[in-house]
Design an enzyme around this catalytic site. Structure first.
Site, PDB file in Angstrom:
ATOM      1  N   ASN A   9       0.867  -1.187   0.000  1.00  0.00           N
ATOM      2  CA  ASN A   9       0.000   0.000   0.000  1.00  0.00           C
ATOM      3  C   ASN A   9       0.896   1.228   0.000  1.00  0.00           C
ATOM      4  O   ASN A   9       1.532   1.530   1.010  1.00  0.00           O
ATOM      5  CB  ASN A   9      -0.882  -0.037   1.271  1.00  0.00           C
ATOM      6  CG  ASN A   9      -1.700   1.225   1.447  1.00  0.00           C
ATOM      7  OD1 ASN A   9      -1.829   2.031   0.526  1.00  0.00           O
ATOM      8  ND2 ASN A   9      -2.255   1.401   2.633  1.00  0.00           N
ATOM      9  N   LYS A  11      -0.028   4.257  -0.203  1.00  0.00           N
ATOM     10  CA  LYS A  11      -0.707   5.412   0.405  1.00  0.00           C
ATOM     11  C   LYS A  11      -0.512   6.652  -0.480  1.00  0.00           C
ATOM     12  O   LYS A  11      -0.491   6.518  -1.685  1.00  0.00           O
ATOM     13  CB  LYS A  11      -0.194   5.645   1.818  1.00  0.00           C
ATOM     14  CG  LYS A  11      -0.187   4.369   2.655  1.00  0.00           C
ATOM     15  CD  LYS A  11       0.092   4.633   4.098  1.00  0.00           C
ATOM     16  CE  LYS A  11       0.218   3.318   4.829  1.00  0.00           C
ATOM     17  NZ  LYS A  11       0.222   3.448   6.261  1.00  0.00           N
ATOM     18  N   HIS A  92      -9.343   0.786   5.073  1.00  0.00           N
ATOM     19  CA  HIS A  92      -8.068   0.998   5.768  1.00  0.00           C
ATOM     20  C   HIS A  92      -8.310   1.946   6.939  1.00  0.00           C
ATOM     21  O   HIS A  92      -9.120   2.867   6.849  1.00  0.00           O
ATOM     22  CB  HIS A  92      -7.045   1.583   4.789  1.00  0.00           C
ATOM     23  CG  HIS A  92      -5.658   1.588   5.346  1.00  0.00           C
ATOM     24  ND1 HIS A  92      -5.236   2.522   6.262  1.00  0.00           N
ATOM     25  CD2 HIS A  92      -4.608   0.764   5.125  1.00  0.00           C
ATOM     26  CE1 HIS A  92      -3.971   2.264   6.585  1.00  0.00           C
ATOM     27  NE2 HIS A  92      -3.567   1.204   5.908  1.00  0.00           N
ATOM     28  N   GLU A  94      -6.747   4.369   8.017  1.00  0.00           N
ATOM     29  CA  GLU A  94      -6.549   5.796   7.694  1.00  0.00           C
ATOM     30  C   GLU A  94      -7.767   6.379   6.989  1.00  0.00           C
ATOM     31  O   GLU A  94      -8.108   7.542   7.181  1.00  0.00           O
ATOM     32  CB  GLU A  94      -5.255   5.959   6.862  1.00  0.00           C
ATOM     33  CG  GLU A  94      -4.030   5.718   7.738  1.00  0.00           C
ATOM     34  CD  GLU A  94      -2.792   5.256   6.998  1.00  0.00           C
ATOM     35  OE1 GLU A  94      -2.768   5.317   5.751  1.00  0.00           O
ATOM     36  OE2 GLU A  94      -1.845   4.807   7.678  1.00  0.00           O
ATOM     37  N   GLU A 162      -5.026  -5.368  10.526  1.00  0.00           N
ATOM     38  CA  GLU A 162      -4.023  -4.323  10.732  1.00  0.00           C
ATOM     39  C   GLU A 162      -4.287  -3.594  12.052  1.00  0.00           C
ATOM     40  O   GLU A 162      -5.093  -2.644  12.088  1.00  0.00           O
ATOM     41  CB  GLU A 162      -4.088  -3.310   9.589  1.00  0.00           C
ATOM     42  CG  GLU A 162      -3.794  -3.893   8.239  1.00  0.00           C
ATOM     43  CD  GLU A 162      -3.237  -2.844   7.295  1.00  0.00           C
ATOM     44  OE1 GLU A 162      -2.139  -3.067   6.778  1.00  0.00           O
ATOM     45  OE2 GLU A 162      -3.866  -1.798   7.115  1.00  0.00           O
ATOM     46  N   GLY A 168       2.836   1.821  10.729  1.00  0.00           N
ATOM     47  CA  GLY A 168       3.807   2.912  10.590  1.00  0.00           C
ATOM     48  C   GLY A 168       4.515   3.284  11.883  1.00  0.00           C
ATOM     49  O   GLY A 168       5.157   4.332  11.964  1.00  0.00           O
ATOM     50  N   SER A 208       3.783  -2.535  10.234  1.00  0.00           N
ATOM     51  CA  SER A 208       5.241  -2.549  10.447  1.00  0.00           C
ATOM     52  C   SER A 208       5.911  -3.860  10.032  1.00  0.00           C
ATOM     53  O   SER A 208       6.871  -4.305  10.662  1.00  0.00           O
ATOM     54  CB  SER A 208       5.568  -2.202  11.901  1.00  0.00           C
ATOM     55  OG  SER A 208       5.131  -0.895  12.206  1.00  0.00           O
TER      56      SER A 208
HETATM   57  C1  PEP Z   1      -0.546  -0.060   6.083  1.00  0.00           C
HETATM   58  O1  PEP Z   1      -0.723   1.126   6.040  1.00  0.00           O
HETATM   59  O2  PEP Z   1      -1.377  -0.802   5.552  1.00  0.00           O
HETATM   60  C2  PEP Z   1       0.641  -0.560   6.776  1.00  0.00           C
HETATM   61  C3  PEP Z   1       0.625  -1.792   7.186  1.00  0.00           C
HETATM   62  O3  PEP Z   1       1.679   0.323   6.960  1.00  0.00           O
HETATM   63  P1  PEP Z   1       3.141  -0.022   7.547  1.00  0.00           P
HETATM   64  O4  PEP Z   1       3.614  -1.314   6.898  1.00  0.00           O
HETATM   65  O5  PEP Z   1       3.996   1.148   7.139  1.00  0.00           O
HETATM   66  O6  PEP Z   1       2.992  -0.173   9.010  1.00  0.00           O
END
Ligand code: PEP
Length: 248
Positions: A9, A11, A92, A94, A162, A168, A208
């Site tokens: 992703n 973003k 997601h 976000e 997630e 992040g 992460s």
């Molecule tokens: C995400 O935004 O779906 C995600 C898992 O981000 P990150 O791997 O940077 O934690």
């Protein structure tokens, strides 16, 4: 047997210059023994799909639930498909936070995406407060029930777990915590849709994931791959995650 999936992703990151990363990824990993999906910003979908060829699928990061209409700034599932996408990430955290998206919104979007022929990656995950107050499974159960439409099959649905506090941040749940939630999601899918859909739907872990922790995470039961944010932006890092998945 579920085919594993490594999904990236991007973003709100990525300009045309960054397509070189995708080209490198497609050259090195296009025939890897797992599905690879990259979800770049909408502006890059068309070019990304031609750069990647068949080895890497391209997806959107959101879509509207309507086919067309007066929705300034939004993008429909048909538009994503027309640009070359085969998948779309929905729900997601976000999007849920920045755009107040409820489970109901996510379900309507998912239904529209499936009707347009896209496969959906539906995200769920708890906040830190919800985890610390022992509400994780209730939250995940509610999100699954409210966000997944009835029309799904094992082919057109991918679920991504997630935990919001792991996205992040560099913080990752323990392997036991990941396993508990993935087993719970699997059980809920089987309970609602039966063994056919329930056992064939891929469940990805996201939050992460990086080259140094990928192999351990991929060893956890009911983890069928990863949804990766930051580490998907660099072909070298994402390539190592793909390699870990393919050999898991
Ligand atoms: C995400 O935004 O779906 C995600 C898992 O981000 P990150 O791997 O940077 O934690």
């Amino acid at each position: 047997m579920r085919r594993k999936m490594a999904a990236g992703n991007w973003k709100m990151n990525g300009l045309q210059d960054n397509l070189a990363e995708l080209e490198a990824l497609a050259q090195s990993y296009g025939d890897a023994d797992c599905d690879i999906l990259i979800c770049p910003p909408a502006t890059l979908i068309h070019r990304a799909s031609s750069v990647c060829g068949d080895g890497i699928a391209i997806g959107g990061q959101d879509c509207h639930n309507a086919e067309t209409g007066a929705h300034t700034g939004d993008i429909s599932a048909q538009m994503l498909k027309d640009a070359g996408a085969t998948h779309v990430i929905l729900g997601h955290s976000e999007r849920r936070e920045d755009h107040n998206e409820s489970d109901n919104h996510v379900r309507l979007k998912a239904r529209a995406a499936i009707e347009s022929g896209l496969k959906v990656v539906i995200c769920c995950g708890e906040s830190l407060e919800e985890r610390e107050t022992n509400n994780t499974l209730d939250i995940i159960g509610g999100q699954l029930a409210g966000s997944i439409p009835d029309q799904v099959t094992g082919e057109n649905l991918v679920v991504a777990y997630e935990p919001i506090w792991a996205i992040g941040t560099g913080k990752v749940p323990t392997l036991d915590q990941i396993g508990d939630v993935h087993d719970f999601i699997r059980a809920r899918l089987v309970r609602r849709f039966g063994d056919g859909v329930g056992l064939s739907t891929r469940i990805l872990y996201g939050g992460s994931v990086k080259p140094s922790n990928a192999a351990d995470i991929f060893g956890v039961s009911n983890v069928d791959g990863a949804l990766v944010g930051g580490a998907s932006l660099k072909a070298e890092d994402f390539g190592q995650i793909i390699a870990a998945l393919a050999s898991s």
